[in-house]
Design an enzyme around this catalytic site. Structure first.
Site, PDB file in Angstrom:
ATOM      1  N   SER A 192     -32.182  13.685  -6.274  1.00  0.00           N
ATOM      2  CA  SER A 192     -31.454  14.936  -5.759  1.00  0.00           C
ATOM      3  C   SER A 192     -31.525  15.216  -4.228  1.00  0.00           C
ATOM      4  O   SER A 192     -32.489  14.676  -3.948  1.00  0.00           O
ATOM      5  CB  SER A 192     -32.008  16.194  -6.647  1.00  0.00           C
ATOM      6  N   TYR A 205     -38.168  22.033  -9.938  1.00  0.00           N
ATOM      7  CA  TYR A 205     -37.296  21.008 -10.021  1.00  0.00           C
ATOM      8  C   TYR A 205     -37.172  20.222  -8.821  1.00  0.00           C
ATOM      9  O   TYR A 205     -37.170  18.766  -8.852  1.00  0.00           O
ATOM     10  CB  TYR A 205     -35.871  21.567 -10.375  1.00  0.00           C
TER      11      TYR A 205
END
Length: 300
Positions: A192, A205
């Site tokens: 990500s 996350y």
């Protein structure tokens, strides 16, 4: 007029219109469901031209029921691969992905379970090899996120859950797959943009995605002598079920508008990178991360 100067044929498909804003919406469940999103994420690009680059291959894709995972499943089928998809409990989305893959003339099996459970990961790999005969490509794509405004709000249970899915699950699934992978196989992980620039409301996350990057680099070196390449894709903002299931309804309306291209990406804009990393086109790429994020400059 030369061939190069010919205007585009009128029967060529037009590029899809990419939304720049969205209606307010929120889903009171995780994982979110693609079937109820408005608009439905774009999973199958009408302008992509397959070339049989994965003919005869078998791919196992975690989180393959929706979002980026569905787009990967479809594009792999277009390129000639049979596909096994892992999902948690989104049966309707999984069956729709299966239908779309089979529509392309390829086989698709669906496997429901939690990648945070090593016993399940072993079962999923065994089922894939038993039903589809082999395993050539592993795509570790499943992930979850739980935004919190402060670190104090992240409970031990949330922290453990996020790490179990996003990084432990990659370890477990890769460990289970290793006996079946061979020279020329590919492992592709979904990282990500948050692994590189951080995210103030996604502390756990972002940490897991940083771990994905480090795992990708380390495993690529570990498996180089076996001829198995390991790479990753780091998407920026993408319209997937994660968004309405983890954001307040008003936040969704402008999702992704802060990147240079002024919009979020669609799953079918991510999928070609996973084809590239799975084929001999990327034969000299190992331990690397492709950044598909709408123009955000990431030095990593």
């Amino acid at each position: 007029m030369t061939q190069q100067q010919q205007p585009p044929s009128s029967n060529q498909p037009l590029p899809p219109v990419r939304p720049t804003s969205f209606p307010p919406q929120h889903q009171d469940r995780q994982p979110g469901l693609q079937a109820v999103m408005n608009p439905i994420p774009q999973s199958d690009s009408p302008v992509y031209r397959p070339a049989g680059k994965l003919e005869g291959k078998v791919a196992l894709i975690s989180g393959g029921d929706s979002g980026i995972g569905r787009a990967i499943s479809i594009i792999y089928a277009k390129e000639g691969a049979d596909v096994a998809i892992i999902y948690l409990n989104e049966d309707e989305d999984a069956q729709e992905t299966k239908r779309l893959v089979e529509e392309k003339g390829r086989r698709c099996i669906t496997i429901a379970g939690d990648v945070g459970d090593p016993a399940f990961c072993l079962k999923a790999v065994v089922q894939t090899v038993k039903q589809l005969s082999k395993l050539d490509i592993l795509v570790n794509n499943a992930a979850e996120q739980h935004p919190q405004k402060t670190i104090e709000q992240i409970t031990p249970a949330q922290l453990e859950r996020t790490f179990k899915t996003n990084i432990f699950g990659i370890f477990y699934l890769t460990q289970a797959a290793m006996p079946h992978l061979h020279k020329g196989a590919a492992i592709i992980n979904t990282a990500s943009v948050t692994a590189y620039r951080g995210s103030p409301n996604l502390l756990d996350y972002s940490a897991t995605k940083g771990a994905v990057v480090s795992f990708t680099r380390s495993l690529s070196m570990n498996l180089a002598d076996k001829g198995i390449r390991v790479n990753a894709v780091a998407p920026g903002p993408v319209w997937t079920p994660l968004i309405p299931s983890t954001s307040d309804a008003p936040q969704v309306t402008t999702f992704g508008s802060d990147v240079p291209l002024k919009r979020c990406g669609q799953p079918d804009e991510m999928a070609p990178a996973y084809v590239y990393l799975a084929t001999e086109d990327s034969s000299y790429m190992n331990g690397q991360v492709l950044h598909i994020n709408g123009g955000e400059i990431i030095n990593g």
